[in-house]
Design a protein around this motif. Structure first.
Motif, mmCIF file in Angstrom:
data_model
loop_
_atom_site.group_PDB
_atom_site.id
_atom_site.type_symbol
_atom_site.label_atom_id
_atom_site.label_comp_id
_atom_site.label_asym_id
_atom_site.label_seq_id
_atom_site.Cartn_x
_atom_site.Cartn_y
_atom_site.Cartn_z
ATOM 1 N N PRO A 1 0.799 -1.228 0.000
ATOM 2 C CA PRO A 1 0.000 0.000 0.000
ATOM 3 C C PRO A 1 0.830 1.276 0.000
ATOM 4 N N THR A 2 0.155 2.353 -0.393
ATOM 5 C CA THR A 2 0.727 3.704 -0.338
ATOM 6 C C THR A 2 -0.363 4.647 0.164
ATOM 7 N N LEU A 3 0.047 5.612 0.963
ATOM 8 C CA LEU A 3 -0.857 6.706 1.318
ATOM 9 C C LEU A 3 -0.465 7.934 0.506
ATOM 10 N N ILE A 4 -1.424 8.445 -0.252
ATOM 11 C CA ILE A 4 -1.209 9.710 -0.968
ATOM 12 C C ILE A 4 -2.048 10.782 -0.288
ATOM 13 N N GLU A 5 -1.404 11.839 0.109
ATOM 14 C CA GLU A 5 -2.133 12.984 0.640
ATOM 15 C C GLU A 5 -2.165 14.056 -0.439
ATOM 16 N N ALA A 6 -3.322 14.232 -1.053
ATOM 17 C CA ALA A 6 -3.481 15.278 -2.062
ATOM 18 C C ALA A 6 -3.877 16.559 -1.332
ATOM 19 N N TYR A 7 -2.943 17.479 -1.327
ATOM 20 C CA TYR A 7 -3.102 18.698 -0.534
ATOM 21 C C TYR A 7 -3.892 19.707 -1.343
ATOM 22 N N THR A 8 -5.144 19.883 -0.970
ATOM 23 C CA THR A 8 -6.040 20.685 -1.800
ATOM 24 C C THR A 8 -6.933 21.541 -0.905
ATOM 25 N N TYR A 9 -8.015 22.010 -1.452
ATOM 26 C CA TYR A 9 -8.882 22.893 -0.675
ATOM 27 C C TYR A 9 -10.321 22.740 -1.139
ATOM 28 N N ARG A 10 -11.212 22.639 -0.152
ATOM 29 C CA ARG A 10 -12.641 22.589 -0.446
ATOM 30 C C ARG A 10 -13.102 24.026 -0.664
ATOM 31 N N MET A 11 -13.212 24.426 -1.946
ATOM 32 C CA MET A 11 -13.556 25.826 -2.237
ATOM 33 C C MET A 11 -15.003 26.150 -1.862
ATOM 34 N N GLY A 12 -15.848 25.155 -1.859
ATOM 35 C CA GLY A 12 -17.250 25.388 -1.523
ATOM 36 C C GLY A 12 -17.560 24.946 -0.107
ATOM 37 N N ALA A 13 -18.834 24.742 0.129
ATOM 38 C CA ALA A 13 -19.295 24.274 1.428
ATOM 39 C C ALA A 13 -19.064 22.764 1.537
#
Lengths: 324, 366
Positions: free
Chosen positions: B253-265
């Motif tokens: 296995p691999t853990l990928i953390e996609a660093y993003t942002y919830r622009m909406g609610a």
């Protein structure tokens, strides 16, 4: 006397409990800065601080398990499970730890905590947001289970649950959250584990709690127009059941209809029907009838009107009982 | 601003649309492939906007917007092979679009006209699921089944398979998620844990869930973790491709953390202005996943204004179709649901259904 919604009444009741006892604290997802997704805890973090109104990491088992630890450490935690269907990750903690602590300690250690559970359907929600899991908890020795149907009961019962020496699962009917009612904050409340006759009648007893009390009252009004005198009892307490109030009523009317949102099979209604036939057998004029949700997972919300007991289904059962 | 947290992530295209070199990862596609990803991101955003508008008009009960997370979803989805299995949470509209899942079914879920009305095997896309983190254990189990079927680490790379499972930053606090990491690690299961860290679990900031960057948790479970710029579709595809190949090969296995942002609610029931400031939103808007690709491809000459105009027209046509699809969804009939509870329906349930049908018919006769 003030008029307020159930949400405001719960908020006022929690505020009063927090003010009355420095050991009371609240925990749950989004309850602090946001005031909860239903705003039940709005303003409480600002007023009582983050040590007493705790935004928890997103883990229901963690919320309940750590609340148990705080209870054992001398606090009175009140945890909010955001939606009924989210309680299940916490069931291990509730059933194996919280419910049994008193028993396992030979009665030496009690757990004064409240698990608030916004529950039930009728709000057009997605899956896991409309469930009525009270039977699972009522089936578990060591837990008390209550349900408020009105703002006044919500205001008083939450405070009584918080002062209870036992763990209480506190059911809040979401579909009644925004309905207004009178709340007398100076009244002397009735005991927590007592049912209430909310509409006296002599022909048939209709028993319900939480979100189902209202359609039963509406059915009683319609039935009255047809010359049928329906007694409606708001159970308020599911575990323990208030046998006295239930049995006294049914002994008088000779007929009983139990109404709940949850699935019928092995539900709370089955237990009530069994107790009535065991202890009111000779008074019964008709079999005890149940009006419940059907034996399936809660349906897609555009079909929920057919799933939920309503005025018509209650009336139908009342008629069948009277015609027996 | 979470600038400090950005430093150690994999980025191959910066917010201004400049390609960035990385020692370990590179984008294997062409600029034409990238234009296809741009199209998918634009159409995902359109689908999301239509669904949000449909909720506002009362046609959907609720909608969880994917706005801002298009690169994480489209990029990772591009790396998925037909032999792989996808296990989504409830916000993976972009993954569904790329993989050809019937979007009408996703609308039906939130309209309340159906449960989850597609077969998971059709597109290897499991049912949308709501209880936070509850689906990760079954993701590991699907991977364990693949191992037992000889579909992992075989000599023909094209015949191998893996699981990719999607969840959010909030879910990482759940016991089930941590148990999933343990099982996947212990059994070397072919699973890519794709965490979209969109910074917020409704009102709760990531700092409440984790005091260290999420990708670093993987080390404690004994497998690699990588943080990727979740608003960079190239980097998301490259890192996911690497992790899936690793899993298919049998390296675990691999853990990928996609660093993003919830622009909406969080959902249309949520009001983010109650708990977060507009400065944060503005900072992330400057890192928009779509604009950087558009800038790059325009500069490269791969696309031009006409290409964008055509895409806008396609988007409009699809928008119209999605609206029509939504309002045209059949109403659920409760009578259908009794025989969907058990594979072998107990007789008592059919009796209950018949009683319901007769009861309902009594109103029609009246």
């Amino acid at each position: 006397m003030a008029t307020m919604t159930m949400v405001k009444a719960l908020n006022a009741g929690l505020r009063r409990a927090l003010a009355a006892d420095p050991k009371v604290l609240l925990a749950g997802e989004d309850i602090g800065n946001l005031g909860g997704v239903f705003r039940v805890t709005e303003g409480l973090k600002a007023e009582f601080g983050g040590d007493r109104v705790i935004d928890s990491p997103l883990a229901e088992s963690g919320i309940v398990g750590t609340a148990l630890g705080m209870a054992l450490g001398g606090y009175r935690p009140v945890v909010e499970i955001q939606f009924d269907g989210f309680v299940f990750p916490a069931t291990n903690q509730i059933l194996t730890q919280v419910a049994r602590m008193y028993h396992r300690s030979h009665g030496r250690v009690n757990v004064p905590m409240v698990i608030r559970l916004p529950y039930g359907g009728g709000i057009g929600a997605v899956e896991h947001h409309s469930e009525s899991p009270e039977a699972y908890f009522a089936h578990t020795p060591g837990l008390k289970v209550v349900a408020a149907a009105t703002p006044s009961d919500a205001y008083w019962m939450i405070q009584q649950a918080i002062t209870s020496p036992d763990p209480v699962v506190f059911m809040e009917p979401k579909r009644r959250y925004h309905e207004k009612g009178e709340v007398d904050t100076e009244a002397i409340p009735m005991p927590l584990h007592q049912a209430k006759v909310v509409k006296p009648g002599k022909d048939v007893t209709v028993l319900a709690w939480g979100g189902m009390v209202r359609p039963c009252l509406e059915a009683a009004i319609v039935a009255a127009g047809e010359g049928k005198d329906v007694e409606v009892i708001d159970l308020r307490t599911i575990s323990p059941l208030d046998d006295d109030t239930i049995l006294t009523s049914v002994a008088r009317t000779g007929r009983a209809v139990v109404v709940h949102e949850a699935m019928g099979t092995l539900g709370v209604g089955a237990e009530i029907a069994a107790r009535i036939q065991e202890r009111c057998f000779y008074a019964l004029q008709a079999p005890v009838l149940r009006v419940t949700g059907y034996d399936m997972p809660y349906p897609p919300n555009r079909a929920e009107a057919d799933y939920l007991p309503d005025l018509d289904r209650v009336l139908d059962a009342v008629d069948r009982s009277l015609a027996f | 601003m979470a600038a400090a947290a950005d430093e150690d992530f994999v980025q191959l295209l910066d917010p201004a649309g400049n390609r960035v070199e990385h020692p370990d990862f590179s984008y294997s596609g062409s600029d034409t492939d990238l234009a296809a990803s741009l199209r998918d991101m634009v159409l995902t955003r359109r689908f999301d906007a239509e669904a949000t508008a449909l909720q506002r008009k009362g046609e959907l009960g609720l909608w969880p917007p994917s706005l801002g997370q298009e690169a994480a979803q489209v990029g990772s989805a591009k790396a998925i092979a037909d032999t792989d299995r996808i296990v989504p949470s409830y916000r993976e509209h972009g993954v569904a679009w790329v993989r050809g899942v019937d979007l009408k079914a996703l609308l039906g879920v939130f309209r309340g006209s159906a449960m989850v009305d597609y077969h998971p095997d059709d597109k290897n896309f499991n049912l949308y699921t709501w209880v936070i983190g509850g689906h990760l254990l079954l993701s590991v189990g699907l991977g364990m089944a693949m191992q037992r079927d000889g579909r992992v680490g075989g000599p023909d790379p094209d015949a191998n398979s893996a699981v990719i499972t999607y969840f959010g930053d909030g879910a990482t606090s759940q016991g089930d998620v941590n148990e999933s990491f343990v099982f996947a690690s212990s059994f070397g299961a072919p699973v890519v844990f794709f965490c979209q860290n969109n910074q917020w679990a409704i009102s709760e900031p990531i700092a409440l869930q984790s005091k260290i960057p999420l990708y670093r948790r993987a080390a404690g479970f004994g497998f690699p973790g990588v943080r990727v710029d979740g608003n960079d579709v190239l980097a998301c595809e490259a890192v996911t491709r690497w992790a899936l190949e690793r899993a298919r090969r049998g390296d675990g296995p691999t853990l990928i953390e996609a660093y993003t942002y919830r622009m909406g609610a969080h959902t249309t029931s949520d009001d983010p202005t109650k708990y977060r400031g507009s400065d944060e939103l503005d900072a992330w808007r400057a890192k928009d996943p779509i604009e950087r690709v558009k800038a790059y491809l325009l500069r490269q000459g791969t696309i031009d204004q006409r290409w964008l105009d055509d895409l806008a027209a396609e988007s409009d046509a699809l928008g119209e179709q999605w609206r029509a699809d939504c309002v045209g969804l059949p109403e659920p009939d409760l009578a259908q649901w009794w025989d969907r509870v058990y594979a072998e329906t107990p007789h008592a349930l059919l009796t209950q259904r018949d009683d319901f049908v007769a009861y309902r018919a009594s109103f029609e006769e009246a």
